[in-house]
Design an enzyme around this catalytic site. Structure first.
Site, PDB file in Angstrom:
ATOM      1  CG  ASP A   1      -0.239  -0.042   2.544  1.00  0.00           C
ATOM      2  OD1 ASP A   1       1.007  -0.158   2.548  1.00  0.00           O
ATOM      3  OD2 ASP A   1      -0.917   0.025   3.580  1.00  0.00           O
TER       4      ASP A   1
ATOM      5  N   PRO B   1       8.274  -5.476   5.063  1.00  0.00           N
ATOM      6  CG  PRO B   1       6.068  -5.859   5.778  1.00  0.00           C
ATOM      7  CD  PRO B   1       7.449  -6.458   5.795  1.00  0.00           C
TER       8      PRO B   1
ATOM      9  NE  ARG C   1      -4.353   0.978   3.160  1.00  0.00           N
ATOM     10  CZ  ARG C   1      -4.549  -0.201   2.558  1.00  0.00           C
ATOM     11  NH1 ARG C   1      -4.412  -1.313   3.253  1.00  0.00           N
ATOM     12  NH2 ARG C   1      -4.854  -0.271   1.277  1.00  0.00           N
TER      13      ARG C   1
ATOM     14  CE1 TYR D   1       2.911  -4.578   7.197  1.00  0.00           C
ATOM     15  CE2 TYR D   1       2.526  -2.223   7.474  1.00  0.00           C
ATOM     16  CZ  TYR D   1       2.640  -3.327   6.658  1.00  0.00           C
ATOM     17  OH  TYR D   1       2.475  -3.198   5.302  1.00  0.00           O
TER      18      TYR D   1
END
Length: 635
Positions: A71, A347, A255, A264
């Site tokens: 993302d 990530p 988001r 995370y």
């Protein structure tokens, strides 16, 4: 945006005129792309701009990606999207990462305190923001751009690669065999000039080459989830890094859409031969751990949109193409791998998707130039040279980032190490620190002092200007579209207004009679290979458009229409002045040569004709025709 060059047509100007074979699917292609993720789509979108290049894009999946894992989109990636024409769409929908909050245990160890809050992207790092957008939505923009391009390229789904290998076929020396998942027992054989494997960490293309991803796993288990939640944590709409005393770390990434957040979550270390699947991680387990890390703040998760568990690891492939070092320079590479197929990492720094797209943005223009007869095949060797070096840097950076993020700080000084590291490497995570070493494509930077802000080997750093022809304020870098052209950005010396006898006029004369005449394909527009842009020091109102050299008012297309968008001036009203802002020598000026992927190839004096000639002689193929000298006329 320019259109109507070869005649008026109504409708959406972003939909290009279709090429003669647009949408045609055949078994003999110039380029076969295996994998329809961001890396494959970046490459396909580049190649779709050239109707003379036949491209096939395949994927194992049955159709469009609905929910993507990646993302984070770095500033440099959004700059790249501008060259494809959809940066504005990404920016409009995405969440902008403006600030980062760092949280750690308070002195008593019973709660959390905000230790720091900093800007995510430093001033003037890029005109583009760091944004968050679902990978599946990004795919939509790529697919739309591909479908609107002259080739009208579309993916072919339900294709599982069985094998790919070089053959003795001189026209299409690579053969790939696919299993047709939409036809049980059926296969399809594709013959290609070049194959690029963008098929992920379990790459079938890499396996066919006999290559392996090498490296070690950190043996640390992490969970990730996208949630809709109610919380009193004050930084829930900021990127936030939380380091707890005993329960591990938590990274919050807001988001797009204003409500959903990604988390995370650090879980327990793996032991022995354990793998992530052995732990039976569930979404409820992730919610419970996140709630404990974020305490004493409340986390009431209402819905989990997506979740997963993974093991951190950093792995790298020995080569990114099918030519060994002993054969380098003798054998033309035909099979390439990109993205997760040749490098994997955690990530945490948001680099995976960005570096993968950068891989194929690098190889795309090189393949196009070789296939179109513009560049020598040796250009293809620079893909592994350039991108493998960047992947090695990323692996080392990711190891440090993952280690510091997972550290259990004993005191405030130890906890501050992570935020110090984050600040120090902000340019790297934004994607703008990539610098290619000197090669046939990147000069030595002997004349770097003429343009200090345009470092040889680094991406062209855009800045505000005023377009002379229509007085439009804009960013100079936005003229650099993904169309395979070399940009020659000429910064005029003080007092030069483009009139005859000046250095800009002399440069135009050299280009018209020499470089353009020798290297531009017969029948092509005068700027179809070399796109010259000039930036003058005067205010735009003090310039005389009619006094510009003919090459800065070129006649193009079937009607010989004049292109009025080649000359620029500093934005003296709103600033900053690009000459001061980018360190251009005002007395001498400078010529900045920019590769088709927007990286600065060389900085030269405006009269550096011999160096310019030597540089391009080592890369490009001549289309010289003694009867063809461009006669550039002024209206």
């Amino acid at each position: 945006m320019q259109y109507h060059l070869n005649g008026f047509f109504s409708g959406d100007p972003s939909i290009a005129l279709a090429g003669p074979d647009a949408g045609t699917v055949c078994d003999d292609v110039d380029v076969l792309i295996v994998g329809c993720g961001p890396a494959g789509l970046t490459l396909a979108t580049q190649l779709a701009a050239f109707p003379e290049i036949t491209t096939m894009l395949t994927d194992l999946k049955p159709g469009l990606l609905e929910v993507g894992q990646a993302d984070g989109l770095a500033c440099r990636s959004v700059e790249m999207f501008e060259s494809f024409g959809f940066a504005e769409k990404v920016i409009k929908e995405a969440y902008w990462v403006n600030e980062v909050g760092f949280w750690r245990p308070d002195d008593g160890g019973a709660g959390l305190i905000r230790a720091d809050r900093i800007a995510d992207v430093e001033y003037d790092l890029s005109e583009m923001p760091h944004v968050i957008l679902n990978q599946a939505r990004l795919h939509d923009f790529f697919l739309e751009a591909m479908g609107n391009a002259p080739s009208r390229l579309k993916p072919t789904y339900n294709r599982e690669l069985i094998s790919v290998k070089r053959t003795e076929n001189s026209d299409h020396p690579v053969t790939a065999v696919f299993s047709r998942l939409d036809d049980v027992g059926g296969t399809q054989t594709i013959r290609a000039k070049y194959v690029v494997g963008c098929d992920g960490a379990r790459s079938a293309v890499r396996r066919s080459l006999g290559y392996k991803l090498k490296g070690e796993a950190a043996r640390q288990l992490w969970g990730v989830m996208d949630v809709l939640a109610v919380t009193d944590f004050p930084d829930i709409r900021l990127k936030a890094a939380i380091q707890s005393a005993e329960l591990g770390s938590l990274l919050i990434i807001p988001r797009e859409g204003g409500y959903m957040v990604r988390m995370y979550i650090e879980l327990d270390a793996l032991h022995g031969s354990e793998r992530a699947a052995d732990r039976n991680v569930t979404s409820n387990l992730l919610i419970d751990r996140a709630s404990k890390i974020i305490a004493p703040f409340i986390l009431d998760v209402k819905e989990v949109a997506w979740w997963s568990a993974y093991e951190i690891g950093q792995r790298l492939c020995d080569s990114f193409d099918d030519v060994g070092e002993a054969e380098r320079g003798q054998l033309v590479p035909r099979i390439f791998i990109a993205g997760d197929a040749c490098h994997t990492h955690s990530p945490k720094a948001g680099q995976g998707m960005n570096v993968s797209m950068a891989d194929t943005f690098n190889i795309g223009w090189k393949l196009a130039a070789v296939l179109r007869g513009q560049a020598r095949p040796m250009v293809l060797d620079t893909y592994t040279q350039e991108r493998q070096a960047k992947a090695k840097e990323l692996i080392e950076f990711d190891k440090d980032m993952a280690r510091l993020f997972s550290a259990k700080p004993k005191d405030a000084a130890e906890a501050a190490q992570f935020q110090t590291y984050f600040k120090k490497h902000g340019r790297y995570t934004a994607g703008v620190e990539t610098r290619y070493k000197p090669s046939i494509l990147t000069g030595p930077g002997t004349h770097q002092a003429l343009a200090k802000g345009y470092q040889t080997g680094m991406r062209f750093h855009s800045a505000p200007v005023i377009r002379l022809g229509d007085a439009k304020p804009m960013h100079l870098g936005h003229v650099m579209k993904a169309d395979g052209r070399w940009r020659l950005i000429a910064f005029a010396a003080q007092g030069d207004m483009g009139r005859s006898g000046g250095e800009i006029a002399n440069l135009c004369g050299f280009l018209s009679d020499d470089l353009i005449a020798d290297f531009t394909p017969k029948g092509g527009d005068i700027d179809s290979l070399f796109d010259l842009r000039a930036v003058f020091q005067m205010a735009h109102a003090d310039m005389a458009l009619e006094s510009l050299p003919a090459l800065l008012l070129p006649r193009k297309g079937k009607y010989g229409l004049i292109d009025y968008e080649k000359a620029f001036c500093p934005d003296l009203a709103q600033g900053p002045d690009i000459f001061d802002h980018r360190g251009i020598d005002r007395n001498q000026g400078a010529l900045v040569i920019v590769r088709p992927d927007q990286y600065v190839a060389e900085v030269l004096p405006l009269d550096g004709f011999a160096q310019m000639r030597t540089y391009f002689d080592g890369i490009l193929c001549r289309f010289y025709d003694p009867s063809k000298i461009f006669k550039v006329v002024r209206s």
